[in-house]
Design a protein around this motif. Structure first.
Motif, PDB file in Angstrom:
ATOM      1  N   VAL A 208       0.862  -1.177   0.000  1.00  0.00           N
ATOM      2  CA  VAL A 208       0.000   0.000   0.000  1.00  0.00           C
ATOM      3  C   VAL A 208       0.900   1.228   0.000  1.00  0.00           C
ATOM      4  CG1 VAL A 208      -1.856   1.238   1.170  1.00  0.00           C
ATOM      5  CG2 VAL A 208      -1.757  -1.265   1.298  1.00  0.00           C
ATOM      6  N   LEU A 209       0.712   2.089  -1.009  1.00  0.00           N
ATOM      7  CA  LEU A 209       1.528   3.286  -1.132  1.00  0.00           C
ATOM      8  C   LEU A 209       0.793   4.486  -0.555  1.00  0.00           C
ATOM      9  CD1 LEU A 209       2.966   3.036  -4.773  1.00  0.00           C
ATOM     10  CD2 LEU A 209       3.678   1.819  -2.695  1.00  0.00           C
ATOM     11  N   LYS A 213       5.583   6.587  -0.975  1.00  0.00           N
ATOM     12  CA  LYS A 213       6.349   5.636  -0.178  1.00  0.00           C
ATOM     13  C   LYS A 213       5.520   4.387   0.085  1.00  0.00           C
ATOM     14  CE  LYS A 213       8.864   9.277   2.326  1.00  0.00           C
ATOM     15  NZ  LYS A 213       9.179   9.825   3.669  1.00  0.00           N
ATOM     16  N   VAL A 214       6.197   3.300   0.468  1.00  0.00           N
ATOM     17  CA  VAL A 214       5.493   2.094   0.888  1.00  0.00           C
ATOM     18  C   VAL A 214       5.045   2.293   2.329  1.00  0.00           C
ATOM     19  CG1 VAL A 214       5.679  -0.367   1.380  1.00  0.00           C
ATOM     20  CG2 VAL A 214       6.737   0.566  -0.678  1.00  0.00           C
ATOM     21  N   ALA A 215       3.728   2.293   2.540  1.00  0.00           N
ATOM     22  CA  ALA A 215       3.184   2.470   3.882  1.00  0.00           C
ATOM     23  C   ALA A 215       2.985   1.132   4.576  1.00  0.00           C
ATOM     24  CB  ALA A 215       1.854   3.224   3.814  1.00  0.00           C
ATOM     25  N   ILE A 216       2.521   0.129   3.817  1.00  0.00           N
ATOM     26  CA  ILE A 216       2.284  -1.202   4.376  1.00  0.00           C
ATOM     27  C   ILE A 216       2.724  -2.236   3.357  1.00  0.00           C
ATOM     28  CG2 ILE A 216       0.541  -2.867   5.164  1.00  0.00           C
ATOM     29  CD1 ILE A 216      -1.181  -0.611   6.100  1.00  0.00           C
ATOM     30  N   GLU A 217       3.378  -3.271   3.820  1.00  0.00           N
ATOM     31  CA  GLU A 217       3.655  -4.477   3.025  1.00  0.00           C
ATOM     32  C   GLU A 217       3.173  -5.660   3.840  1.00  0.00           C
ATOM     33  OE1 GLU A 217       7.355  -7.318   1.573  1.00  0.00           O
ATOM     34  OE2 GLU A 217       7.772  -5.363   2.488  1.00  0.00           O
ATOM     35  N   ALA A 218       2.317  -6.495   3.251  1.00  0.00           N
ATOM     36  CA  ALA A 218       1.748  -7.604   4.019  1.00  0.00           C
ATOM     37  C   ALA A 218       1.140  -8.628   3.077  1.00  0.00           C
ATOM     38  CB  ALA A 218       0.672  -7.096   4.983  1.00  0.00           C
TER      39      ALA A 218
END
Length: 239
Positions: A208-209, A213-218
């Motif tokens: 989630v950008l 920037k990358v805010a969440i990676e999951a």
């Protein structure tokens, strides 16, 4: 398969739209890129594809740095397929002609085998091989754009908003087709999507950008139940 590290990119002399983004996607994996409008999703995909050259950072595919390789070379020599959000088929050409154009770099035997295989895989296109692409429905044009990318035999597939403008029925058909490509061909797929919940339903992982920037990676399944994803998707800040 894809390893993008600390990418910074933008257009012309403008400010950076990507502000140090790093993502990875492996073989047999469908990774979706989510986020609010203007967060950099399509710019990221265009940078991976080679339409936009990174100002900093790197893009590696198959273990090889391809940061400065343009899209036409990635398609031909690095087995990358790219499906843009708009203008993704040639409306004045028939279904068959669109597919044959996608196979123009293949030898005649391989091109014919791939063409026949795709006609079997997509019967709705097979029944309209002689019809102009402009006469197809939105969902059929999206399937045609997928098939044209696949006819070249890519190992990496980059998709920009495949659900754009589709009816709910065709949306499900297109997402099912994308999931089948991953499962049956073991392809690495990176998909930018605005329809977050449909995308997460077929994806393995998600980024989630927010604000470039990358805010969440999951894992996609985890994000479906994550309230933070909902806040970020509506434009929340990176914390």
């Amino acid at each position: 398969m894809i390893d993008a590290h600390e990418l910074r990119a933008g257009y012309g002399d403008g400010a950076d739209i990507l502000n140090g983004i790093s993502i990875k996607a492996d073989r047999k994996e469908l990774v979706t890129i989510l986020g609010p409008n203007g967060c950099g999703k399509s710019t990221l995909l265009k940078t991976l594809a080679g339409y936009v050259r990174p100002r900093a950072g790197s893009v590696t595919m198959h273990g090889q740095d391809v940061s400065d390789v343009p899209i036409h070379e990635k398609v031909r020599f690095h087995r990358v397929g790219y499906v843009p959000q708009t203008d993704n088929v040639f409306g004045t050409l028939t279904v068959g002609e669109n597919l044959k154009l996608g196979a123009r770099f293949l030898d005649r035997t391989t091109a014919a085998e791939r063409y026949d295989g795709l006609m079997e895989q997509y019967p709705s296109l097979a029944s309209k091989q002689g019809r102009k692409a402009s006469a197809l429905s939105g969902g059929e044009r999206q399937l045609l754009s997928l098939a044209r990318a696949l006819v070249a035999g890519p190992e990496i597939l980059l998709l920009d908003e495949p659900s754009a403008g589709l009816s709910p029925l065709m949306l499900h058909e297109v997402f099912d087709a994308i999931a089948l490509i991953r499962d049956s061909q073991g392809m690495c797929i990176v998909m930018v999507e605005q329809n977050a919940f449909e995308a997460l339903g077929v994806a393995d992982r998600a980024y989630v950008l927010s604000l470039g920037k990358v805010a969440i990676e999951a894992a996609a399944a985890d994000l479906l139940a994550d309230p933070a994803m909902r806040a970020l998707y509506l434009g929340g800040e990176v914390h």
